[in-house]
Design a protein around this motif. Sequence first.
Motif, PDB file in Angstrom:
ATOM      1  N   VAL A  81       0.840  -1.203   0.000  1.00 38.20           N
ATOM      2  CA  VAL A  81       0.000   0.000   0.000  1.00 38.20           C
ATOM      3  C   VAL A  81       0.874   1.251   0.000  1.00 38.20           C
ATOM      4  N   ALA A  82       1.925   1.252   0.819  1.00 39.18           N
ATOM      5  CA  ALA A  82       2.824   2.412   0.848  1.00 39.18           C
ATOM      6  C   ALA A  82       3.478   2.615  -0.518  1.00 39.18           C
ATOM      7  N   GLY A  83       3.871   1.531  -1.167  1.00 38.03           N
ATOM      8  CA  GLY A  83       4.469   1.627  -2.502  1.00 38.03           C
ATOM      9  C   GLY A  83       3.496   2.201  -3.515  1.00 38.03           C
ATOM     10  N   LEU A  84       2.250   1.789  -3.446  1.00 34.54           N
ATOM     11  CA  LEU A  84       1.240   2.315  -4.365  1.00 34.54           C
ATOM     12  C   LEU A  84       0.996   3.806  -4.125  1.00 34.54           C
ATOM     13  N   VAL A  85       0.981   4.209  -2.875  1.00 34.72           N
ATOM     14  CA  VAL A  85       0.781   5.626  -2.560  1.00 34.72           C
ATOM     15  C   VAL A  85       1.946   6.445  -3.091  1.00 34.72           C
ATOM     16  N   GLY A  88       1.789   6.707  -6.830  1.00 31.01           N
ATOM     17  CA  GLY A  88       0.754   7.651  -7.235  1.00 31.01           C
ATOM     18  C   GLY A  88       1.200   9.089  -7.091  1.00 31.01           C
ATOM     19  N   VAL A  89       1.887   9.391  -5.991  1.00 32.42           N
ATOM     20  CA  VAL A  89       2.382  10.753  -5.777  1.00 32.42           C
ATOM     21  C   VAL A  89       3.426  11.111  -6.829  1.00 32.42           C
ATOM     22  N   LEU A  90       4.344  10.195  -7.096  1.00 32.38           N
ATOM     23  CA  LEU A  90       5.395  10.461  -8.099  1.00 32.38           C
ATOM     24  C   LEU A  90       4.793  10.613  -9.487  1.00 32.38           C
ATOM     25  N   ARG A  91       3.771   9.858  -9.751  1.00 30.93           N
ATOM     26  CA  ARG A  91       3.126   9.933 -11.071  1.00 30.93           C
ATOM     27  C   ARG A  91       2.447  11.287 -11.259  1.00 30.93           C
ATOM     28  N   LYS A  92       1.803  11.784 -10.197  1.00 25.24           N
ATOM     29  CA  LYS A  92       1.147  13.097 -10.274  1.00 25.24           C
ATOM     30  C   LYS A  92       2.175  14.208 -10.476  1.00 25.24           C
ATOM     31  N   ARG A  93       3.313  14.089  -9.834  1.00 26.68           N
ATOM     32  CA  ARG A  93       4.340  15.115  -9.969  1.00 26.68           C
ATOM     33  C   ARG A  93       4.927  15.129 -11.372  1.00 26.68           C
ATOM     34  N   GLY A  94       4.927  13.988 -12.025  1.00 25.90           N
ATOM     35  CA  GLY A  94       5.488  13.889 -13.368  1.00 25.90           C
ATOM     36  C   GLY A  94       4.604  14.505 -14.428  1.00 25.90           C
ATOM     37  N   ARG A  95       3.368  14.791 -14.145  1.00 25.41           N
ATOM     38  CA  ARG A  95       2.432  15.351 -15.138  1.00 25.41           C
ATOM     39  C   ARG A  95       2.710  16.758 -15.442  1.00 25.41           C
TER      40      ARG A  95
END
Length: 95
Positions: A81-85, A88-95
């Motif tokens: 779960v921590a890895g998924l969170v 997700g945060v890193l993916r949002k920052r990459g946008r």
Amino acid sequence: MSTTVYTSDLTVDDAPKEALVESIRLREQRIASNIDELIGRLRPNVLAGRAVDKAAGAFTDAQGRPDTGRIAAAGGAVLVVAGLVVAGVLRKRGR
């Protein structure tokens, strides 16, 4: 009055006033006692203690020893779960 009398044991038409008064007093005491017990059960620290005991019981075997299999599975789930969170945060920052 030393005898315990409840209104359900009496016919109101035939009961002496003193017996009815005593019966009502005893019922009020029982209701107050029940309310006090319920309030005690619903205190946050009591509820938290029960939750901790229940959670601790989920990670122990019948003899009260730590169940390493369950602990490892729960730890793995937390890491996933921590890895998924984080992903997700890193993916949002990459946008």
